[in-house]
Design a protein around this motif. Structure first.
Motif, PDB file in Angstrom:
ATOM      1  N   TYR A 253     -29.671 -14.299  12.513  1.00  0.00           N
ATOM      2  CA  TYR A 253     -31.075 -14.222  13.137  1.00  0.00           C
ATOM      3  C   TYR A 253     -30.600 -13.582  14.810  1.00  0.00           C
ATOM      4  O   TYR A 253     -29.637 -13.607  14.941  1.00  0.00           O
TER       5      TYR A 253
ATOM      6  N   ARG B 294     -37.840 -14.064  10.397  1.00  0.00           N
ATOM      7  CA  ARG B 294     -37.250 -13.206   9.168  1.00  0.00           C
ATOM      8  C   ARG B 294     -35.689 -12.559   9.682  1.00  0.00           C
ATOM      9  O   ARG B 294     -35.529 -12.583  11.123  1.00  0.00           O
ATOM     10  N   PRO B 295     -34.910 -12.992   8.969  1.00  0.00           N
ATOM     11  CA  PRO B 295     -33.351 -12.648   9.343  1.00  0.00           C
ATOM     12  C   PRO B 295     -32.995 -11.274   9.866  1.00  0.00           C
ATOM     13  O   PRO B 295     -33.742 -10.319   9.077  1.00  0.00           O
TER      14      PRO B 295
ATOM     15  N   GLU C  94     -28.836 -10.348   5.862  1.00  0.00           N
ATOM     16  CA  GLU C  94     -28.624 -11.678   4.995  1.00  0.00           C
ATOM     17  C   GLU C  94     -27.629 -11.134   3.741  1.00  0.00           C
ATOM     18  O   GLU C  94     -27.688  -9.836   3.388  1.00  0.00           O
TER      19      GLU C  94
ATOM     20  N   LYS D 162     -27.654 -16.053   6.604  1.00  0.00           N
ATOM     21  CA  LYS D 162     -28.663 -15.322   7.363  1.00  0.00           C
ATOM     22  C   LYS D 162     -28.356 -15.063   8.697  1.00  0.00           C
ATOM     23  O   LYS D 162     -27.873 -16.251   9.475  1.00  0.00           O
TER      24      LYS D 162
ATOM     25  N   THR E 248     -25.657 -24.251  10.645  1.00  0.00           N
ATOM     26  CA  THR E 248     -26.254 -23.438  11.643  1.00  0.00           C
ATOM     27  C   THR E 248     -25.088 -23.403  12.761  1.00  0.00           C
ATOM     28  O   THR E 248     -24.398 -24.104  13.251  1.00  0.00           O
TER      29      THR E 248
END
Lengths: 105, 143
Positions: free
Chosen positions: B72, B2-3, B6, B70, B136
């Motif tokens: 992380y 799960r981020p 976001e 997002k 990314t």
């Protein structure tokens, strides 16, 4: 205005202002080409001192002018490139097509 | 996974929105205290992807460009730029350096820039359905 033009002794200097992307490159290109086609300068100096950001549209802008100036064997010189702009120029591999003046006014 | 955080936004594919899109993504990531070089690289990659959506995806009409960012653990940021435009028939050809269908002042460098300036690039596309570009990039915590 996103471009300030100056012409002296066969050299056209275009000082560019603001971020260069696909949207803003168009107005810059039109301003430069208008003057260039009238004056046919032997050299175009593109001054990026006041350009905080550019994406590959800036490379397109440079390459298009190289092509245009090629019609009368003119030369394109880049100046005032910040490190991040220079990185784009390097990545595009156009260092051989244009002269680059490092950090000047 | 799960981020941690976001954001999503969308806008019509007017080219004037290119600067808004890249600025919004970088503003969202500003609290990571990234280096100027790292942030500029991602900003440039986002600008390329958004321009592709506007110039190619929606070349015949105005459509909606969707962006999600997002964040992380370990400073990993994932930016997704999605359009519901015409799609790319041959993604690997489109990703070749200097390949362009965009006319004489397009350098054909968009995907090369995304590749060089990010740690990961994924492109999925279906003709008539649209294109999704996923970028990314890792923002290392500053010592």
């Amino acid at each position: 205005m996103s471009v300030q033009l100056a012409y002296q002794n066969g050299v056209l200097t275009a000082r560019l202002f603001g971020e260069i992307d696909h949207h803003t490159a168009r107005e810059m290109r039109e301003a430069v080409d208008d003057a260039a086609q009238k004056l046919k300068p032997y050299r175009l100096r593109l001054d990026f001192s006041d350009v905080p950001f550019m994406d590959s549209s800036g490379i397109g802008l440079i390459l298009g002018r190289v092509r245009l100036f090629g019609f009368w064997k003119g030369q394109v010189v880049l100046c005032g490139l910040s490190p991040s702009l220079y990185k784009m120029v390097e990545l595009a591999g156009i260092d051989g097509l244009v002269a680059v003046e490092r950090r000047a006014g | 996974m799960r981020p941690l955080n976001e954001a999503q936004f969308s806008f019509p594919s007017h080219s004037v929105n290119e600067s808004f899109a890249r600025a919004a993504v970088t503003a969202f990531l500003a609290h990571l205290d990234p280096t100027v070089a790292d942030l500029t690289e991602l900003k440039t990659a986002v600008s390329e992807a958004v321009t592709n959506a506007i110039v190619h995806g929606y070349r015949d009409a105005i459509g909606t460009v969707y962006i999600s960012v997002k964040l992380y653990e370990n400073g990993k940021a994932v930016v997704r730029i999605r359009d519901k435009g015409c799609g790319i028939p041959d993604v690997s050809q489109a990703m070749e350096p200097l390949y362009t269908t965009g006319g004489e002042d397009r350098a054909g460098l968009g995907f090369s820039v995304m590749q060089s300036f990010c740690d990961g690039l994924r492109v999925t596309s279906r003709v008539g359905v649209g294109t999704t570009v996923t970028l990314t990039k890792y923002f290392a915590p500053r010592a």
